[in-house]
Design an enzyme around this catalytic site. Structure first.
Site, PDB file in Angstrom:
ATOM      1  NE  ARG A 235      -4.281  -1.421   0.341  1.00 38.85           N
ATOM      2  CZ  ARG A 235      -4.455  -2.426  -0.521  1.00 38.85           C
ATOM      3  NH1 ARG A 235      -3.587  -2.644  -1.492  1.00 38.85           N
ATOM      4  NH2 ARG A 235      -5.524  -3.205  -0.436  1.00 38.85           N
ATOM      5  CD  GLU A 264      -2.983   2.945  -5.350  1.00 40.82           C
ATOM      6  OE1 GLU A 264      -4.018   2.304  -5.592  1.00 40.82           O
ATOM      7  OE2 GLU A 264      -1.935   2.409  -4.975  1.00 40.82           O
ATOM      8  CG  HIS A 282      -3.058  -0.970  -6.840  1.00 38.76           C
ATOM      9  ND1 HIS A 282      -3.484  -0.374  -5.681  1.00 38.76           N
ATOM     10  CD2 HIS A 282      -3.058  -2.299  -6.575  1.00 38.76           C
ATOM     11  CE1 HIS A 282      -3.730  -1.298  -4.766  1.00 38.76           C
ATOM     12  NE2 HIS A 282      -3.470  -2.481  -5.289  1.00 38.76           N
TER      13      HIS A 282
HETATM   14  C1  8YV Z   1      -6.669  -4.804  -5.855  1.00 37.09           C
HETATM   15  C2  8YV Z   1      -5.312  -5.206  -3.722  1.00 37.09           C
HETATM   16  O1  8YV Z   1      -6.037  -3.786  -6.540  1.00 37.09           O
HETATM   17  O2  8YV Z   1      -6.082  -7.278  -2.940  1.00 37.09           O
HETATM   18  C3  8YV Z   1      -5.634  -6.180  -2.653  1.00 37.09           C
HETATM   19  O3  8YV Z   1      -5.438  -5.828  -1.490  1.00 37.09           O
HETATM   20  O4  8YV Z   1      -4.766  -4.199  -3.486  1.00 37.09           O
HETATM   21  C4  8YV Z   1      -5.612  -5.524  -5.125  1.00 37.09           C
HETATM   22  O5  8YV Z   1      -5.617  -6.863  -5.396  1.00 37.09           O
HETATM   23  C5  8YV Z   1      -7.863  -4.203  -5.219  1.00 37.09           C
HETATM   24  O6  8YV Z   1      -8.336  -4.838  -4.104  1.00 37.09           O
HETATM   25  C6  8YV Z   1      -8.983  -4.147  -6.246  1.00 37.09           C
HETATM   26  O7  8YV Z   1      -9.374  -2.888  -6.491  1.00 37.09           O
END
Ligand code: 8YV
Length: 322
Positions: A235, A264, A282
């Site tokens: 993150r 983001e 991301h």
């Molecule tokens: C995805 C993520 O970008 O699973 C996560 O924690 O950061 C990613 O796999 C997000 O959850 C989908 O928008």
């Protein structure tokens, strides 16, 4: 029989949307205008029993949950659920689910791609060739993974999958995490700064949230050093971006490969002009295969809850049986 009402906060893939529409009364939060929201919260929201959440922009906190008095479950599309206050959900008897395991290998694959791209400057080499520069001179020699030491911050499921891959590259691995792990032989460092001092490449794969906010700041970046490389696939909130930009600008940090940013889809403009960074929007889990699996697990959690009264993959803060 009336279908349970759920809120979906952002657009999701048709695979998920179609299944949700088929079994629930779906309220599309992003389509409810600012003005209509007041009426929605005063009316239909009172019957909402579930949510499917795709990386909420702000914190989905207790105050927000309180507007849905019949809320039972929040199904997060993603393994990281730092956008949801899971403790607030627990204290309200609301179950939170996420999508562990189904994305572990994908994110680990991407991390190795980002690592090699940053060290060997693959995107820059691609751009060089496309611009016709190769006709004039060979691409400049790059840094190498050979002889380097890798440190991993956060040796959870994804961290371990990354470590397994790095082993095949024949470079030593050490790690930092909340605690030393019994099932790995990699050296453990009790602080991130000590780990950063001991390695050349630091890979960040720890959870986001208030506890880990800015754990990678000036001291860690300087410890990593002028020849050091930072890779972040966790993150953006873990890294103090102002300190990162400064360390890269002044040469106190060698290079960075970033898949995530603090706010983001924005990112510090200064990074775009830097030759020693690789930036991704991301995309750690963003393959059709894996996003489908994440989507299905999100749907399955909601379906299991409303059909059988139990979630499939609850987060530790809202364990089941509760
Ligand atoms: C995805 C993520 O970008 O699973 C996560 O924690 O950061 C990613 O796999 C997000 O959850 C989908 O928008």
């Amino acid at each position: 029989m009336t279908r349970p009402a759920i809120v979906v906060n952002r657009p999701l893939m048709p695979l998920i949307t179609d299944q949700l529409e088929a079994r629930f009364e779906v309220h599309r939060w992003w389509e409810i205008t600012e003005a209509a929201r007041i009426a929605f919260l005063a009316g239909a929201a009172k019957e909402v029993r579930g949510m499917a959440v795709n990386f909420a922009a702000g914190l989905l906190d207790g105050g927000f949950m309180d507007q849905f008095p019949k809320l039972e479950i929040i199904a997060n599309f993603g393994v990281g659920y730092d956008a949801i206050d899971a403790k607030a959900a627990a204290s309200r008897g609301v179950i939170v689910t996420n999508t562990p395991d189904v994305l572990t290998e994908e994110v680990a694959d991407l991390t190795l791609g980002l690592l090699l791209s940053t060290i060997r400057r693959l995107p820059q080499a691609d751009a060089y060739l496309r611009k016709g520069e190769w006709m004039k001179a060979p691409f400049p020699l790059t840094a190498s993974l050979r002889g380097k030491k890798v440190g991993i911050v956060g040796l959870g499921r994804i961290g371990k999958a990354i470590a397994r891959r790095i082993e095949a590259f024949d470079v030593p691995i050490s790690y930092h995490g909340r605690s030393r792990q019994a099932d790995v032989a990699y050296p453990y460092f009790p602080t991130i700064e000590a780990l950063a001092k001991a390695v050349d490449i630091l890979i960040i794969v720890a959870p986001g949230g208030p506890e880990t906010r800015h754990i990678i700041g000036e001291a860690v970046l300087h410890a990593l050093g002028a020849q050091g490389t930072l890779i972040n696939v966790a993150r953006g909130s873990l890294v103090d971006e102002t300190a990162l930009v400064k360390a890269l600008e002044t040469g106190q940090l060698g290079a960075a490969g970033l898949d995530v940013f603090e706010v983001e889809p924005c990112f510090p403009k200064a990074l775009a002009a830097m030759e020693n960074v690789v930036l991704l929007p991301h995309v750690g889990s963003a393959s059709v295969h894996t996003r489908n699996a994440m989507g299905q697990l999100t749907v399955d959690n909601l379906a299991s809850w409303f059909d059988h009264g139990r979630p499939i993959t609850p987060v530790p803060e809202t364990p089941w049986p509760g």
